[in-house]
Motif scaffolding. Sequence first.
Motif: not given
Length: 168
Positions: A22-26, A107-109
Amino acid sequence: GIQSLDQLYHQARFVHHMLLHKVKELALACGGWFPCHPLENGERFLPWQDASKDPALASKVIWPGVKRVNRAIEKAVRKYRNDVSRLVDVCRAVIVFNDISNLCDCVHALKDDPTVEIVRVKNRFSQDYDCWQTLGYRDVAFNFRLRNDASIGFKTDMHIVELQLNLR
């Protein structure tokens, strides 16, 4: 719910991989950087947009592990009267941004992601936040659950993780 430290860490080892994904995607979507081993130019952060395309560069990223057990025990005793179910940062990660607009995009994502159920937000950039408590340290820290087919299927969808969004 979580009844023991063993149960918490069993879940954490599974959820940790989903959190890193998830953090890689973000980071890719929002221009995030990750801490890395020092590069030739002395830089200690890598933009994921570059590193994600270059395996040699990506191998320099310092990915967080789950919190060490002794630190979790200390925190459970010190803050939560031995209630390990209140530990929400055993799985944690950080994304670093060059500017506040990219951090706000993240934050919005997070808020718009249907696989993320936000439990708590600590906004240490807020004007109301007393930064003397943390010696000037500021970030936005999200605690959330990852809700997807895998986490639901493996009954880890109630595990709470932490993601810190920092500025360089």
